[in-house]
Design an enzyme around this catalytic site. Structure first.
Site, PDB file in Angstrom:
ATOM      1  N   HIS A 194       0.814  -1.223   0.000  1.00 57.17           N
ATOM      2  CA  HIS A 194       0.000   0.000   0.000  1.00 57.17           C
ATOM      3  C   HIS A 194       0.844   1.269   0.000  1.00 57.17           C
ATOM      4  CE1 HIS A 194      -2.074  -3.281   2.212  1.00 57.17           C
ATOM      5  NE2 HIS A 194      -2.994  -3.002   1.321  1.00 57.17           N
TER       6      HIS A 194
ATOM      7  N   GLU B  89      -2.961   3.135   2.086  1.00 63.32           N
ATOM      8  CA  GLU B  89      -2.469   3.760   0.850  1.00 63.32           C
ATOM      9  C   GLU B  89      -2.600   5.281   0.920  1.00 63.32           C
ATOM     10  OE1 GLU B  89      -3.522   4.280  -3.822  1.00 63.32           O
ATOM     11  OE2 GLU B  89      -4.107   2.352  -2.942  1.00 63.32           O
TER      12      GLU B  89
ATOM     13  N   SER C  13     -10.209  -4.719   2.717  1.00 61.49           N
ATOM     14  CA  SER C  13      -9.710  -4.541   1.347  1.00 61.49           C
ATOM     15  C   SER C  13     -10.612  -3.561   0.604  1.00 61.49           C
ATOM     16  CB  SER C  13      -9.689  -5.893   0.623  1.00 61.49           C
ATOM     17  OG  SER C  13      -9.612  -5.707  -0.770  1.00 61.49           O
ATOM     18  N   SER C  14     -10.074  -2.394   0.288  1.00 58.95           N
ATOM     19  CA  SER C  14     -10.855  -1.351  -0.385  1.00 58.95           C
ATOM     20  C   SER C  14     -11.389  -1.839  -1.724  1.00 58.95           C
ATOM     21  CB  SER C  14      -9.983  -0.106  -0.587  1.00 58.95           C
ATOM     22  OG  SER C  14     -10.657   0.837  -1.382  1.00 58.95           O
TER      23      SER C  14
ATOM     24  N   SER D 133      -6.393  -8.883  -3.757  1.00 63.98           N
ATOM     25  CA  SER D 133      -5.466  -9.549  -2.836  1.00 63.98           C
ATOM     26  C   SER D 133      -5.954 -10.923  -2.396  1.00 63.98           C
ATOM     27  CB  SER D 133      -5.193  -8.650  -1.619  1.00 63.98           C
ATOM     28  OG  SER D 133      -6.378  -8.062  -1.155  1.00 63.98           O
TER      29      SER D 133
END
Length: 316
Positions: A79, A131, A228-229, A273
């Protein structure tokens, strides 16, 4: 007793992107080169299965650099990290390897270039996401303003409306970001907006596959982690594109079978991911309940590969 029929539409592309693949390889190669333990600042990627597998091989996951001893290598997650983190590693004379996704690094470089040209940045992203913390931490405080929603666009306070640039997190909803970009342009006509938002190819491709798949699905399952975006965005995209039941599951044991009673079509995809083994696990779980036919929904082919850092390609 015969099982009811179920068509499973399997999105392609799905799962691992090149940046995630590279980050995992970096940890594995570091363990091969320097032996265990190797320290990793923050989860290398947002997936419990992946993190647990690397932990079993000797990776130690920490949140901050001060939890790492100076005599062991440390890896920075995919990230990205604020500039202060590698600077501190250098100061402590630590072996450190940067696993930041090259597409995130590209945004960091973009921000640095705008800053050099005297522009203040507005970043579209999710507050608190690693991130975003990493990207905002490339520049001094106040040089990057964060907006998360359309409502934020109306209230953001800038230094000089004539000297602005927009950057974005790489894992956002393509449609939401386009809306926010348009609103920023309307409020600040002089803002420098990238020709193509910084949303990465993998996020864009996975969302596109879900949009194509959703109208023909009674339900969609996105395999991915709750932190997880890009996985959470896939759930939202599925709902908006015509599939009311779009859900995130980490593993097959999280499937809500009662909610899925009577379905005849199911869409399956995975965040960037999530490894393929977890997608297979979910489909196998459905085979126990249904007579499953799998149909691939191909919307793009990905041939992107990123090299690992030079320090790992050199002998110990």
């Amino acid at each position: 007793m015969s099982l009811p029929p179920l068509t499973v539409y399997l999105a392609a592309p799905r799962g691992f992107c090149a940046g995630v693949d590279r980050a995992i390889r970096i940890v594995e190669m570091a363990l091969e080169k320097w032996g265990a333990p190797v320290f990793v600042r923050h989860e290398i990627v947002h997936n419990k299965y992946v993190v647990d597998a690397l932990r079993a091989k000797g990776a130690v996951f920490v949140e901050e650099l001060d939890e790492c001893p100076e005599d062991r290598p440390v890896i920075f997650s995919a990230h990205g990290v604020p500039k202060s983190v590698p600077a501190e590693a250098v100061r402590r004379n630590m072996i450190h390897v940067d696993a930041t996704c090259p597409l995130v690094t590209k945004v960091h470089n973009e921000a640095a270039r705008h800053h050099t040209n005297g522009l203040q940045m507005i970043m579209v992203g999710h507050k608190g996401h690693p991130e975003v913390i990493g990207t905002m931490g490339q520049l001094p405080d106040g040089e990057v303003m964060l907006v998360e929603t359309l409502a934020d666009v109306a209230t953001v306070q800038v230094r000089d409306p004539a000297r602005l640039a927009m950057i974005t997190q790489t894992t956002l909803s393509v449609d939401d970001t386009a809306e926010i970009a348009a609103a920023l342009k309307a409020r600040f006509p002089a803002i420098n907006v990238p020709a193509k938002e910084d949303i990465c190819y993998a996020t864009t491709n996975r969302q596109e596959a879900v949009k194509v798949m959703a109208p023909k699905c009674d339900a969609i399952l996105v395999v991915g982690a709750p932190n997880s975006s890009n996985s959470k965005r896939l759930v939202e995209v599925g709902s908006r594109a015509g599939c009311d039941y779009s859900q995130l599951v980490q593993r097959a044991d999280e499937i809500d079978w009662r909610a899925l009673q009577g379905i005849r079509t199911l869409g399956v995809t995975a965040g960037a991911s999530a490894p393929e083994i977890l997608i297979e696990e979910v489909i196998d779980a459905f085979r126990a309940h249904y007579d499953v036919t799998v149909e691939l929904v191909v919307t793009a082919e990905e041939r992107v590969e990123f090299k690992v850092p030079k320090v790992l390609r050199e002998p110990a």
